[in-house]
Scaffold this motif. Structure first.
Motif, PDB file in Angstrom:
ATOM      1  N   SER A 214       0.855  -1.190   0.000  1.00 41.33           N
ATOM      2  CA  SER A 214       0.000   0.000   0.000  1.00 41.33           C
ATOM      3  C   SER A 214       0.888   1.237   0.000  1.00 41.33           C
ATOM      4  O   SER A 214       2.054   1.192   0.403  1.00 41.33           O
ATOM      5  N   THR A 215       0.327   2.354  -0.446  1.00 47.98           N
ATOM      6  CA  THR A 215       1.123   3.565  -0.633  1.00 47.98           C
ATOM      7  C   THR A 215       0.381   4.796  -0.125  1.00 47.98           C
ATOM      8  O   THR A 215      -0.845   4.811  -0.027  1.00 47.98           O
ATOM      9  N   GLU A 216       1.164   5.847   0.142  1.00 49.52           N
ATOM     10  CA  GLU A 216       0.553   7.109   0.544  1.00 49.52           C
ATOM     11  C   GLU A 216      -0.211   7.737  -0.604  1.00 49.52           C
ATOM     12  O   GLU A 216      -1.169   8.470  -0.401  1.00 49.52           O
ATOM     13  N   GLY A 217       0.190   7.444  -1.829  1.00 48.42           N
ATOM     14  CA  GLY A 217      -0.516   7.984  -2.985  1.00 48.42           C
ATOM     15  C   GLY A 217      -1.826   7.295  -3.277  1.00 48.42           C
ATOM     16  O   GLY A 217      -2.638   7.797  -4.062  1.00 48.42           O
ATOM     17  N   GLY A 218      -2.050   6.136  -2.656  1.00 48.87           N
ATOM     18  CA  GLY A 218      -3.326   5.442  -2.808  1.00 48.87           C
ATOM     19  C   GLY A 218      -3.286   4.207  -3.676  1.00 48.87           C
ATOM     20  O   GLY A 218      -4.200   3.374  -3.604  1.00 48.87           O
ATOM     21  N   SER A 219      -2.273   4.082  -4.516  1.00 45.57           N
ATOM     22  CA  SER A 219      -2.210   2.883  -5.361  1.00 45.57           C
ATOM     23  C   SER A 219      -1.777   1.673  -4.541  1.00 45.57           C
ATOM     24  O   SER A 219      -1.178   1.798  -3.472  1.00 45.57           O
ATOM     25  N   ILE A 220      -2.113   0.486  -5.061  1.00 47.06           N
ATOM     26  CA  ILE A 220      -1.618  -0.764  -4.502  1.00 47.06           C
ATOM     27  C   ILE A 220      -0.631  -1.341  -5.513  1.00 47.06           C
ATOM     28  O   ILE A 220      -0.959  -1.498  -6.690  1.00 47.06           O
ATOM     29  N   LEU A 221       0.578  -1.605  -5.064  1.00 50.77           N
ATOM     30  CA  LEU A 221       1.627  -2.098  -5.936  1.00 50.77           C
ATOM     31  C   LEU A 221       1.812  -3.585  -5.749  1.00 50.77           C
ATOM     32  O   LEU A 221       1.621  -4.128  -4.645  1.00 50.77           O
ATOM     33  N   ARG A 222       2.171  -4.273  -6.828  1.00 53.73           N
ATOM     34  CA  ARG A 222       2.569  -5.670  -6.745  1.00 53.73           C
ATOM     35  C   ARG A 222       4.078  -5.725  -7.014  1.00 53.73           C
ATOM     36  O   ARG A 222       4.544  -5.270  -8.057  1.00 53.73           O
ATOM     37  N   ILE A 223       4.811  -6.288  -6.058  1.00 53.69           N
ATOM     38  CA  ILE A 223       6.267  -6.264  -6.113  1.00 53.69           C
ATOM     39  C   ILE A 223       6.796  -7.700  -6.170  1.00 53.69           C
ATOM     40  O   ILE A 223       6.385  -8.556  -5.373  1.00 53.69           O
ATOM     41  N   THR A 224       7.702  -7.933  -7.087  1.00 57.93           N
ATOM     42  CA  THR A 224       8.403  -9.218  -7.168  1.00 57.93           C
ATOM     43  C   THR A 224       9.825  -8.987  -6.683  1.00 57.93           C
ATOM     44  O   THR A 224      10.623  -8.327  -7.368  1.00 57.93           O
ATOM     45  N   PRO A 225      10.179  -9.462  -5.485  1.00 55.33           N
ATOM     46  CA  PRO A 225      11.530  -9.245  -4.980  1.00 55.33           C
ATOM     47  C   PRO A 225      12.564  -9.895  -5.899  1.00 55.33           C
ATOM     48  O   PRO A 225      12.314 -10.932  -6.524  1.00 55.33           O
TER      49      PRO A 225
END
Length: 292
Positions: free
Chosen positions: A279-290
């Protein structure tokens, strides 16, 4: 391993006033590069700030919209399917009873009126029920193997007993505690009181034996650390400057694997175990692949 927010706004302003730019999406030199994509687009700036998130047993994504004072449910296709009024919501966590537990009052204006509520995540129209009140800015939360809920608050970490009330004989002294993740018999937590960007641990059986794992800094800039998650044997921490930091819980060695927009929390996605949700302060939800 499973492994706030109004006060962040003045800190971010101070960082920007000092001429320190929030980094673009990149990993620190020598760190494995993480890949990032947008899972849920940003909405209205500030208003749609996403404070925390989780995925329920049916694969639905739950997002705490702090300033909208709402908990939102999205289906696997990204469609909004439910909106639950919650006063300044923090971490939502799925309990061993199948109910969704949500901390609320995660803002200075709420004072000590924060607490924990629960609801049925499968209900077409979820109805929240208050479990406990009297907490000051509860933010992060996680269930332990004992089925009890551990909650990070502005004054430290408390334990909610399975029968409802706060356990008066158990606490971790950690000023400005933020995120918490339980791994077996150990609690890992983030805090920004004694030092900005601190990650520490405490045995569940002896919370007074509280020790520092790492203090996160970048080029001399103390970084506000938000929530954290245990993944693939490491701790991953979300920070104000948008760094995703990988920490070795055994040695405390840390490495920023991604620099992006300011991050607030991380969650596992059982449907895609090779990725993390942020989750982000900008509102988007990110999907992260380490990175490997």
């Amino acid at each position: 391993m499973k492994f706030r927010t109004a006060v962040r706004l003045p800190l971010l302003a101070a960082v920007l006033a000092a001429g320190v730019a929030v980094p673009a999406a990149h990993a620190a030199p020598g760190c494995p590069q993480a890949r990032v994509e947008v899972a849920v687009p940003a909405g209205v700036p500030v208003l749609d700030w996403s404070e925390n998130l989780t995925v329920d047993a049916d694969g639905n994504l739950w997002v705490s919209r702090l300033w909208r004072q709402q908990l939102q449910r999205y289906d696997a296709a990204g469609a909004l399917t439910a909106t639950v009024p919650v006063e300044y919501p923090g971490a939502p966590r799925l309990g061993p009873d199948g109910l969704l537990y949500v901390v609320f009052g995660d803002a200075p204006i709420a004072g000590d009126r924060g607490g924990v509520l629960r609801l049925d995540p499968a209900a077409a129209v979820p109805v929240p029920e208050v479990v406990v009140t009297g907490l000051t800015m509860p933010n992060g939360a996680d269930f332990g193997p004992d089925g009890q809920l551990y909650v990070a608050t502005a004054t430290g970490v408390v334990r909610l007993r399975t029968d409802g009330p706060i356990d008066p004989g158990w606490s971790i002294d950690a000023p400005a505690a933020n995120g918490i993740a339980i791994d077996g018999d150990t609690a890992y937590l983030t805090s920004n009181g004694d030092a900005l960007g601190r990650i520490s641990r405490a045995p569940l059986a002896d919370p007074a034996a509280h020790t520092v794992v790492a203090d996160l800094t970048d080029a001399g800039l103390p970084d506000y650390v938000d929530d954290l998650l245990g993944y693939d044997g490491a701790l991953y921490a979300a920070t104000l400057t948008g760094r995703l930091v990988r920490v070795d819980p055994a040695t405390g060695a840390s490495c920023a694997v991604l620099g992006t927009e300011p991050l607030t929390a991380l969650a596992a996605d059982p449907a895609r175990p090779s990725t993390l949700l942020a989750s982000t302060e900008g509102g988007s939800i990110l999907r992260i692949t380490p990175g490997e």
